[in-house]
Structures are given as C-alpha cells and as structure tokens.
Design an enzyme around this catalytic site. Structure first.
Site, PDB file in Angstrom:
ATOM      1  N   CYS A  65       2.509   9.471 -26.514  1.00 25.29           N
ATOM      2  CA  CYS A  65       1.114   9.134 -26.242  1.00 25.29           C
ATOM      3  C   CYS A  65       1.082   7.826 -25.467  1.00 25.29           C
ATOM      4  O   CYS A  65       1.808   6.875 -25.796  1.00 25.29           O
ATOM      5  CB  CYS A  65       0.348   9.008 -27.551  1.00 25.29           C
ATOM      6  SG  CYS A  65      -1.288   8.264 -27.368  1.00 25.29           S
ATOM      7  N   ASN A  87      -9.268   6.982 -19.429  1.00 26.09           N
ATOM      8  CA  ASN A  87      -9.054   7.633 -20.717  1.00 26.09           C
ATOM      9  C   ASN A  87      -9.733   6.825 -21.813  1.00 26.09           C
ATOM     10  O   ASN A  87      -9.297   5.727 -22.127  1.00 26.09           O
ATOM     11  CB  ASN A  87      -7.547   7.744 -20.992  1.00 26.09           C
ATOM     12  CG  ASN A  87      -7.249   8.362 -22.347  1.00 26.09           C
ATOM     13  OD1 ASN A  87      -8.124   8.912 -23.008  1.00 26.09           O
ATOM     14  ND2 ASN A  87      -5.994   8.278 -22.762  1.00 26.09           N
ATOM     15  N   HIS A 104      -2.859  16.918 -14.816  1.00 22.86           N
ATOM     16  CA  HIS A 104      -2.279  15.597 -14.569  1.00 22.86           C
ATOM     17  C   HIS A 104      -0.833  15.582 -15.032  1.00 22.86           C
ATOM     18  O   HIS A 104      -0.453  16.203 -16.034  1.00 22.86           O
ATOM     19  CB  HIS A 104      -3.115  14.451 -15.152  1.00 22.86           C
ATOM     20  CG  HIS A 104      -3.166  14.332 -16.627  1.00 22.86           C
ATOM     21  ND1 HIS A 104      -2.087  13.976 -17.408  1.00 22.86           N
ATOM     22  CD2 HIS A 104      -4.201  14.477 -17.500  1.00 22.86           C
ATOM     23  CE1 HIS A 104      -2.448  13.903 -18.672  1.00 22.86           C
ATOM     24  NE2 HIS A 104      -3.727  14.221 -18.761  1.00 22.86           N
ATOM     25  N   ASP A 121       1.813  16.804 -19.183  1.00 25.57           N
ATOM     26  CA  ASP A 121       2.925  15.969 -19.653  1.00 25.57           C
ATOM     27  C   ASP A 121       3.802  15.535 -18.472  1.00 25.57           C
ATOM     28  O   ASP A 121       3.291  15.102 -17.453  1.00 25.57           O
ATOM     29  CB  ASP A 121       3.734  16.695 -20.725  1.00 25.57           C
ATOM     30  CG  ASP A 121       3.036  16.690 -22.083  1.00 25.57           C
ATOM     31  OD1 ASP A 121       2.067  15.929 -22.253  1.00 25.57           O
ATOM     32  OD2 ASP A 121       3.453  17.451 -22.962  1.00 25.57           O
ATOM     33  N   TYR A 123     -11.551  18.944 -20.746  1.00 29.08           N
ATOM     34  CA  TYR A 123     -10.195  18.415 -20.724  1.00 29.08           C
ATOM     35  C   TYR A 123      -9.401  19.025 -21.862  1.00 29.08           C
ATOM     36  O   TYR A 123      -9.905  19.151 -22.992  1.00 29.08           O
ATOM     37  CB  TYR A 123     -10.217  16.892 -20.871  1.00 29.08           C
ATOM     38  CG  TYR A 123      -8.845  16.260 -20.930  1.00 29.08           C
ATOM     39  CD1 TYR A 123      -7.975  16.358 -19.846  1.00 29.08           C
ATOM     40  CD2 TYR A 123      -8.416  15.592 -22.070  1.00 29.08           C
ATOM     41  CE1 TYR A 123      -6.711  15.787 -19.893  1.00 29.08           C
ATOM     42  CE2 TYR A 123      -7.152  15.008 -22.117  1.00 29.08           C
ATOM     43  CZ  TYR A 123      -6.305  15.111 -21.032  1.00 29.08           C
ATOM     44  OH  TYR A 123      -5.048  14.561 -21.084  1.00 29.08           O
ATOM     45  N   ARG A 142      -0.546  10.581 -13.229  1.00 26.62           N
ATOM     46  CA  ARG A 142      -0.737   9.558 -14.254  1.00 26.62           C
ATOM     47  C   ARG A 142       0.433   8.578 -14.216  1.00 26.62           C
ATOM     48  O   ARG A 142       1.587   8.981 -14.108  1.00 26.62           O
ATOM     49  CB  ARG A 142      -0.817  10.218 -15.632  1.00 26.62           C
ATOM     50  CG  ARG A 142      -0.688   9.250 -16.801  1.00 26.62           C
ATOM     51  CD  ARG A 142      -0.840   9.964 -18.121  1.00 26.62           C
ATOM     52  NE  ARG A 142      -0.048   9.337 -19.177  1.00 26.62           N
ATOM     53  CZ  ARG A 142      -0.041   9.708 -20.450  1.00 26.62           C
ATOM     54  NH1 ARG A 142      -0.789  10.720 -20.835  1.00 26.62           N
ATOM     55  NH2 ARG A 142       0.722   9.087 -21.329  1.00 26.62           N
ATOM     56  N   ASP A 157      -3.567  18.557 -19.451  1.00 23.66           N
ATOM     57  CA  ASP A 157      -2.482  17.591 -19.597  1.00 23.66           C
ATOM     58  C   ASP A 157      -1.160  18.323 -19.354  1.00 23.66           C
ATOM     59  O   ASP A 157      -0.763  19.189 -20.143  1.00 23.66           O
ATOM     60  CB  ASP A 157      -2.535  17.013 -21.011  1.00 23.66           C
ATOM     61  CG  ASP A 157      -1.479  15.960 -21.278  1.00 23.66           C
ATOM     62  OD1 ASP A 157      -0.588  15.770 -20.430  1.00 23.66           O
ATOM     63  OD2 ASP A 157      -1.547  15.332 -22.352  1.00 23.66           O
TER      64      ASP A 157
END
Length: 300
Positions: free
Chosen positions: A129, A215, A119, A94, A51, A162, A92
């Site tokens: 975050c 997560n 994602h 975003d 990841y 997500r 990731d």
C-alpha cells in the site's frame, strides 16, 4: 435495465467514456466499489465513474495488498462492476503482474473485461500500500518501459502512471519520474502518498497541463481534502479507494458480534437493507419483466 439487453449497453468503449469524463473541466470523482452491488449503489448516488482498488479487492478476499492476486482474479471483479453499473472503471493494476509482456497481457485482459482506465505503479514486488513504509522502487526507465508497453497494447484504455517516489526521492524525484512516464505514453500521473497540501501543490505546479490523480484514502499519510480542494490544487481526478469496504466491514463486524451476543439479528434490523431495497438495487423485477416479455413473444 438489465445488462442482458444489447440496446441498453453503452454505445462506446469504456476507455473512450472514461477519457471524455477526464477531459471535462471539473474534477472526476471516483469512489471505490469493491463489488457489483457497491457499484450500483455508487451509480444510484450520482457518480459517473468508479475505482477498483487492489487493497479493497485483496481485503475482500481475506488477503493483504502485497501483489499476490492474478490478472484473471482482478478481471472477475472488473466484469462484475462494469456489468452491474455500466460505468467506466479505473482499475488498480499494481506493478503490472510482471514485466513488459505481462503488462501488455494485463492491459488486454482488463480492457476486454470492461475497464476504462488502469494505473500502473513503479514499485518492486512484493509491492505495498502506498501509505506504508519501506517501499522498494523500480528503476525509472524500467517503469517507463512498462508504461510504453501498456500504451502499445491498449485500444482505448486510459493509462495512468503511479509513482511512489515522493517518500524516498522527494517531490523532485517524483516529478522527474512522472515526466519520464508521460514521455513513455502515460495519459495521466498518480503521485501516491503525498503528505502535505504543499506537496500536492508543488507537484501540480511542476507538471503543467498534465492530468493528475489524487488519492484520498482514510487513515493514511495524506491530509483529508475534499474533491473541490483537490481541484483547486490542480488535480483532475480523486479516488476514495477502500471507503466502501471499510464501512461494509465495520457493519458486518457489528452484525456478527450481535448474533454471537444475542443469538439472533433482531438488534440489527434497523441497520439492514430490507428485502425490497435489495431487490430494487439489483433490479430483480426488471429481470423478471424481461423474462416475461421474451416468453410472451414466442407463445401463441
């Protein structure tokens, strides 16, 4: 063997390899790797996928995780991790770096760089975050349009949607969004920042047959669980996004303090990777052997 030898490269795309791992009955464990060296170490430990966290990327650049980096900066990290390890990588993405066309550009760029999955989240910029407060959510249908754009642009890339809605809209709101994203073309759902085991269980029960990502970040809102415990709750994947960076940063902090205090590194030698260990991880001698083999083939 070095990635320079085509015969040693994977025969199938990163996306198809990630999908094959995801379709196995056991949970897919994806530790965060913040650079190529960490990726090799994770592979050597036995992991089959990795990841790449936006928070780890930005922190390694000395920046906060507020969506300030670019697609090309992320692609640099993807290339080094995929090249170094050869493992399928979840990245990731975003908020997709813009709207639908930007999302499609992100997907093509990430896939060409070697990503196996991405994602995409339903926050508005400046994103945060997932375990911080006061996150601003995009309209669910706008997010679904981004998911559809991502699915249209990909070849084999696995698309994970997500949702950060649990904090403000509750589990019912997060589930409603997740179902919309699945209809739009997402392969899996990532419910971020769930704060109790019951929330994880309730979300999974409301999404039967859907691949789910958990997560397990440290110092966040989610109670600590093992991979096996997440699997028992109905989750197909688990990430430890920033763990490698946290450990490396703590060690570096101790090193710099020791140098400043002692005027040298002697007190830290026992905690260092040796020269031989470093060369073994990066395969220095394999590269030297490859170079020598090429020279031998052309010199009489």
């Amino acid at each position: 063997m070095p990635y320079l030898v085509s015969a040693d490269l994977p025969a199938t795309s990163a996306g198809s390899r990630f999908r094959a791992l995801l379709n196995r009955p056991q949970i897919l464990q994806l530790p965060g790797a913040h650079n190529g060296h960490a990726a090799i170490q994770a592979k050597n430990a036995g992991f089959e996928g990795l990841y790449l966290s936006g928070a780890a990327m930005t922190a390694s650049m000395g920046l906060p995780d507020l969506g300030v980096i670019t697609v090309d900066e992320v692609a640099f990290f993807i290339r080094q991790i995929a090249r170094a390890s050869g493992l399928p990588l979840l990245v990731d993405g975003d908020t997709g770096y813009g709207e639908a066309l930007n999302v499609m550009h992100m997907v093509r760029t990430f896939e060409e760089a070697g990503a196996g999955a991405v994602h995409l989240e339903d926050q508005l910029l400046p994103k945060k975050c997932g375990h911080l407060n006061d996150k601003k959510l995009a309209d669910a249908h706008d997010m679904a349009a981004k998911v559809a754009a991502a699915a249209r642009a990909r070849r084999d890339l696995v698309i994970i949607a997500r949702t950060d809605a649990a904090a403000s809209e509750g589990i019912d709101g997060a589930v409603a969004r997740a179902k919309l994203y699945i209809e739009a073309g997402a392969d899996a759902i990532f419910p971020e920042a769930l704060t109790s085991i019951d929330m994880f269980r309730d979300f999974a029960k409301a999404m039967p047959g859907v691949k789910l990502l958990a997560n397990m970040t440290e110092f966040g809102r989610t109670p600590y669980q093992t991979a096996a415990e997440f699997e028992a709750l109905g989750y197909s994947m688990v990430i430890w996004p920033v763990s490698s960076l946290r450990v490396a940063n703590k060690a570096q902090e101790k090193l710099y303090a020791a140098i400043k205090r002692d005027g040298g590194t002697k007190a830290m030698l026992e905690e260092m990777q040796t020269r031989q260990e470093l060369y073994d991880v990066i395969g220095l001698h394999d590269y030297e052997a490859l170079d020598a083999s090429i020279i031998k083939t052309i010199v009489p």
